[in-house]
Write a protein that holds these residues in place. Sequence first.
Motif, PDB file in Angstrom:
ATOM      1  N   GLU A 119      54.246  33.962 -28.688  1.00 52.47           N
ATOM      2  CA  GLU A 119      52.698  33.771 -28.697  1.00 52.47           C
ATOM      3  C   GLU A 119      52.335  32.535 -29.461  1.00 52.47           C
ATOM      4  OE1 GLU A 119      50.380  35.175 -27.023  1.00 52.47           O
ATOM      5  OE2 GLU A 119      51.131  37.093 -25.901  1.00 52.47           O
ATOM      6  N   LEU A 120      51.826  31.468 -29.032  1.00 53.15           N
ATOM      7  CA  LEU A 120      51.410  30.524 -29.668  1.00 53.15           C
ATOM      8  C   LEU A 120      49.898  30.504 -30.167  1.00 53.15           C
ATOM      9  CD1 LEU A 120      54.104  29.715 -28.889  1.00 53.15           C
ATOM     10  CD2 LEU A 120      53.356  27.141 -28.443  1.00 53.15           C
ATOM     11  N   ALA A 121      49.240  29.562 -30.782  1.00 49.13           N
ATOM     12  CA  ALA A 121      47.714  29.529 -31.066  1.00 49.13           C
ATOM     13  C   ALA A 121      47.211  29.386 -29.947  1.00 49.13           C
ATOM     14  CB  ALA A 121      47.625  28.438 -32.054  1.00 49.13           C
ATOM     15  N   GLY A 122      47.696  28.640 -28.803  1.00 48.52           N
ATOM     16  CA  GLY A 122      46.970  28.557 -27.668  1.00 48.52           C
ATOM     17  C   GLY A 122      47.129  29.282 -26.704  1.00 48.52           C
ATOM     18  N   GLY A 123      48.112  30.371 -26.834  1.00 45.13           N
ATOM     19  CA  GLY A 123      48.396  31.055 -25.779  1.00 45.13           C
ATOM     20  C   GLY A 123      50.244  31.480 -25.620  1.00 45.13           C
ATOM     21  N   GLY A 124      50.439  32.200 -24.575  1.00 40.87           N
ATOM     22  CA  GLY A 124      51.825  32.698 -24.542  1.00 40.87           C
ATOM     23  C   GLY A 124      52.642  31.319 -23.943  1.00 40.87           C
ATOM     24  N   LEU A 125      53.972  31.285 -24.532  1.00 33.65           N
ATOM     25  CA  LEU A 125      54.940  30.538 -24.045  1.00 33.65           C
ATOM     26  C   LEU A 125      56.045  30.958 -23.693  1.00 33.65           C
ATOM     27  CD1 LEU A 125      55.564  27.271 -23.153  1.00 33.65           C
ATOM     28  CD2 LEU A 125      55.999  27.062 -25.543  1.00 33.65           C
ATOM     29  N   ALA A 126      56.608  30.915 -22.210  1.00 31.07           N
ATOM     30  CA  ALA A 126      57.888  31.246 -22.067  1.00 31.07           C
ATOM     31  C   ALA A 126      58.837  30.053 -21.697  1.00 31.07           C
ATOM     32  CB  ALA A 126      57.768  32.338 -20.794  1.00 31.07           C
ATOM     33  N   SER A 154      69.912  31.215 -30.316  1.00 29.75           N
ATOM     34  CA  SER A 154      69.780  30.276 -29.202  1.00 29.75           C
ATOM     35  C   SER A 154      69.391  28.990 -29.454  1.00 29.75           C
ATOM     36  CB  SER A 154      69.337  30.954 -27.862  1.00 29.75           C
ATOM     37  OG  SER A 154      68.845  29.922 -26.924  1.00 29.75           O
ATOM     38  N   ASP A 155      69.770  27.840 -28.950  1.00 26.16           N
ATOM     39  CA  ASP A 155      69.170  26.818 -29.177  1.00 26.16           C
ATOM     40  C   ASP A 155      67.883  26.729 -28.669  1.00 26.16           C
ATOM     41  OD1 ASP A 155      70.271  26.464 -26.937  1.00 26.16           O
ATOM     42  OD2 ASP A 155      71.211  24.521 -26.933  1.00 26.16           O
ATOM     43  N   THR A 156      67.447  27.321 -27.606  1.00 25.68           N
ATOM     44  CA  THR A 156      66.303  27.314 -26.948  1.00 25.68           C
ATOM     45  C   THR A 156      65.086  27.675 -27.831  1.00 25.68           C
ATOM     46  OG1 THR A 156      67.284  28.091 -24.787  1.00 25.68           O
ATOM     47  CG2 THR A 156      65.003  28.199 -24.969  1.00 25.68           C
ATOM     48  N   GLU A 157      65.537  28.788 -28.622  1.00 18.70           N
ATOM     49  CA  GLU A 157      64.369  29.239 -29.610  1.00 18.70           C
ATOM     50  C   GLU A 157      63.838  27.823 -30.529  1.00 18.70           C
ATOM     51  OE1 GLU A 157      63.613  32.968 -32.754  1.00 18.70           O
ATOM     52  OE2 GLU A 157      65.442  32.475 -32.215  1.00 18.70           O
ATOM     53  N   VAL A 158      64.597  27.074 -30.736  1.00 15.01           N
ATOM     54  CA  VAL A 158      64.163  25.859 -31.431  1.00 15.01           C
ATOM     55  C   VAL A 158      62.964  25.105 -30.807  1.00 15.01           C
ATOM     56  CG1 VAL A 158      64.938  23.449 -32.218  1.00 15.01           C
ATOM     57  CG2 VAL A 158      66.359  25.335 -32.844  1.00 15.01           C
ATOM     58  N   ILE A 159      63.219  25.225 -29.470  1.00 16.62           N
ATOM     59  CA  ILE A 159      61.938  24.667 -28.897  1.00 16.62           C
ATOM     60  C   ILE A 159      60.586  25.186 -28.994  1.00 16.62           C
ATOM     61  CG2 ILE A 159      61.078  23.813 -26.429  1.00 16.62           C
ATOM     62  CD1 ILE A 159      64.002  23.782 -25.706  1.00 16.62           C
ATOM     63  N   LEU A 160      60.566  26.587 -28.922  1.00 18.20           N
ATOM     64  CA  LEU A 160      59.345  27.431 -29.246  1.00 18.20           C
ATOM     65  C   LEU A 160      58.983  27.265 -30.646  1.00 18.20           C
ATOM     66  CD1 LEU A 160      60.468  30.770 -27.512  1.00 18.20           C
ATOM     67  CD2 LEU A 160      58.820  29.154 -26.749  1.00 18.20           C
ATOM     68  N   HIS A 161      60.088  27.210 -31.741  1.00 14.70           N
ATOM     69  CA  HIS A 161      59.208  26.758 -32.832  1.00 14.70           C
ATOM     70  C   HIS A 161      58.650  25.567 -33.013  1.00 14.70           C
ATOM     71  CE1 HIS A 161      60.598  30.370 -35.208  1.00 14.70           C
ATOM     72  NE2 HIS A 161      61.639  30.499 -34.674  1.00 14.70           N
ATOM     73  N   LEU A 162      59.248  24.510 -32.470  1.00 13.75           N
ATOM     74  CA  LEU A 162      58.687  23.259 -32.540  1.00 13.75           C
ATOM     75  C   LEU A 162      57.461  22.931 -31.938  1.00 13.75           C
ATOM     76  CD1 LEU A 162      61.814  20.936 -32.213  1.00 13.75           C
ATOM     77  CD2 LEU A 162      60.901  21.480 -34.166  1.00 13.75           C
ATOM     78  N   ALA A 163      57.186  23.780 -30.820  1.00 18.54           N
ATOM     79  CA  ALA A 163      55.844  23.947 -30.229  1.00 18.54           C
ATOM     80  C   ALA A 163      55.043  24.587 -30.954  1.00 18.54           C
ATOM     81  CB  ALA A 163      55.917  24.454 -28.750  1.00 18.54           C
ATOM     82  N   ALA A 164      55.167  25.896 -31.799  1.00 21.28           N
ATOM     83  CA  ALA A 164      54.315  26.567 -32.404  1.00 21.28           C
ATOM     84  C   ALA A 164      53.989  25.581 -33.519  1.00 21.28           C
ATOM     85  CB  ALA A 164      55.150  27.921 -32.928  1.00 21.28           C
ATOM     86  N   ARG A 165      54.890  24.851 -34.301  1.00 15.39           N
ATOM     87  CA  ARG A 165      54.314  24.137 -35.515  1.00 15.39           C
ATOM     88  C   ARG A 165      53.735  22.921 -35.204  1.00 15.39           C
ATOM     89  NH1 ARG A 165      58.072  24.985 -40.324  1.00 15.39           N
ATOM     90  NH2 ARG A 165      58.445  27.376 -40.133  1.00 15.39           N
ATOM     91  N   SER A 166      53.523  22.352 -33.771  1.00 22.01           N
ATOM     92  CA  SER A 166      52.830  20.948 -33.512  1.00 22.01           C
ATOM     93  C   SER A 166      51.391  21.289 -33.897  1.00 22.01           C
ATOM     94  CB  SER A 166      53.137  20.873 -31.819  1.00 22.01           C
ATOM     95  OG  SER A 166      52.001  20.041 -31.728  1.00 22.01           O
ATOM     96  N   ARG A 167      50.549  20.154 -34.389  1.00 20.43           N
ATOM     97  CA  ARG A 167      49.205  20.295 -34.540  1.00 20.43           C
ATOM     98  C   ARG A 167      48.472  19.843 -33.256  1.00 20.43           C
ATOM     99  NH1 ARG A 167      48.993  23.223 -39.140  1.00 20.43           N
ATOM    100  NH2 ARG A 167      50.413  22.592 -40.810  1.00 20.43           N
ATOM    101  N   SER A 168      48.949  19.625 -32.258  1.00 17.52           N
ATOM    102  CA  SER A 168      48.306  19.365 -31.177  1.00 17.52           C
ATOM    103  C   SER A 168      47.474  20.595 -30.530  1.00 17.52           C
ATOM    104  CB  SER A 168      49.202  18.684 -30.034  1.00 17.52           C
ATOM    105  OG  SER A 168      50.053  17.438 -30.388  1.00 17.52           O
ATOM    106  N   PRO A 169      46.377  20.090 -30.178  1.00 22.19           N
ATOM    107  CA  PRO A 169      45.534  21.193 -29.440  1.00 22.19           C
ATOM    108  C   PRO A 169      45.886  22.060 -28.421  1.00 22.19           C
ATOM    109  CG  PRO A 169      44.383  19.041 -29.051  1.00 22.19           C
ATOM    110  CD  PRO A 169      45.762  18.666 -29.890  1.00 22.19           C
ATOM    111  N   ARG A 170      46.650  21.414 -27.627  1.00 17.46           N
ATOM    112  CA  ARG A 170      46.854  21.956 -26.108  1.00 17.46           C
ATOM    113  C   ARG A 170      48.271  22.231 -26.154  1.00 17.46           C
ATOM    114  NH1 ARG A 170      46.352  18.084 -22.409  1.00 17.46           N
ATOM    115  NH2 ARG A 170      46.483  19.237 -20.622  1.00 17.46           N
ATOM    116  N   ILE A 171      48.662  23.292 -25.362  1.00 13.49           N
ATOM    117  CA  ILE A 171      50.132  23.757 -25.320  1.00 13.49           C
ATOM    118  C   ILE A 171      50.949  22.657 -24.742  1.00 13.49           C
ATOM    119  CG2 ILE A 171      51.749  25.462 -24.120  1.00 13.49           C
ATOM    120  CD1 ILE A 171      49.963  27.431 -24.720  1.00 13.49           C
TER     121      ILE A 171
END
Length: 496
Positions: A119-126, A154-171
Amino acid sequence: MSDRTAPARHPSGVVDGLDRDGDTLREECGVFGIFGHPDASAVVALGLHALQHRGQEAAGIVSFDGEIFHSERRPGLVGDSFSDRSTIERLEGRSAIGHVRYSTTGGTILRNVQPLFAELAGGGLAVAHNGNLTNALSIRRDLVRDGAITQSTSDTEVILHLAARSRSPRIIERFIDALRQIEGAYALVALTNKKLIGARDPMGIRPLVLGELDGRYILASETCALDIIGARFVRDIENGEIVVISEEGIESIRFAEKRPMRPCIFEYIYFARPDSVVNGKSVYAVRKNIGIELAREAAAPADVVVPVPDSGVPAALGFAQETGLPFEMGIIRNHYVGRTFIQPTQSVRELGVRMKHSANRAAIEGKSIVLVDDSLVRGTTSVKIVRMMREAGAKAVHFRIASPPITYPDFYGIDTPEREKLLAATHDLEGMRRYIGADSLAFLSIDGLYRAMGEERRDNDCPQYTDHCFTGDYPTGLTDLAITGPKRLAMLAEAD
């Protein structure tokens, strides 16, 4: 996708102390997704079934019903987990993504089974990932030091973390920010509250295609997954491209600068299903061409051509066609041997090759044979197959390999042994021949492989394919490879 976050493999071949017993190359994963279809999860399950060859250890599906994400992730084959109606009914919604998995390292544990969800700030991401990131260990270290809590290895989890930490407004912008920080090979499908997303790495190493079914778009690792559901192939996703599918249609975004594409050549040699079309080329046709080129380069005084099933069959057909020798199924493969069959003693393990392959004595007894296989890795299986042919009465065994010698390990998701355990990296041709016990041994040349692909030769200044296992020419950065000694061990401990 790998269990541990991109374990750096030193040039010497040491891989975190792991010792694999396998003597075959294994693809890491397959991905599939569909947007806006009334039977989304059922369609994804069928697509994953067609991609089962890309991973047999685990499978997972995540769906979205307009309000809630639903997830089913299980070890084992797709048919064992997603064939019952109740499971599919729990995966409600008109959009879904799925994943089949073969772990390149580590154990199969449920928390590593994809798609992964957050769950990210802008909604869920799978996210479901085919490939391997070559800087994920370094990124993961920094994330953990900054207080990130990881749930998988899993290295895939890194992608989720990087997306979650981004300051951009849209997923979608967060997703792009994440992609611009990773390196390596990847084909991704992702699902948000409103969109299905596909992305392919800047070199196009891992395959990803766009399809259409009943007016709804599909993303898949191979075209064979479109064929099984009667979908129409639209196009390949380009290298460095993101496609965003929503109710408004489809949008293409380039997240990396345009550059020549270098798809993995092993997709054509071994990994892709022969009925797939990868980057515009029929896999079956390429494999037959490989056999033709192999026959031109290394014919043998033989009576029959025998493939090592199943992946050696098209090349053996091409070899037989070019030489005029009869093609015979001198080895019969048992397709019903489970990967988890109990082998409690060494004596029983030695019989393992006979569980998978049996000699067809009537086709080979008293004959000189050409054995055609797709590749030679450790060589241990080849030793057993040559011995099996002799015990079945073959007069002579000439081994022909439908690829160049594998002398370098992979870092992009293919499960290869460390370099010191690659037979071609430690033996010359005669040494390999003696080791496997064949009367003669020959490999396809690198230029012969490129001719089979429709090229005149390999362009050494600008190679047309990713062929590092043969040449040592890695097309991307290998950041984690530089992590060695105590420093690397400390980082691994932090990552765990």
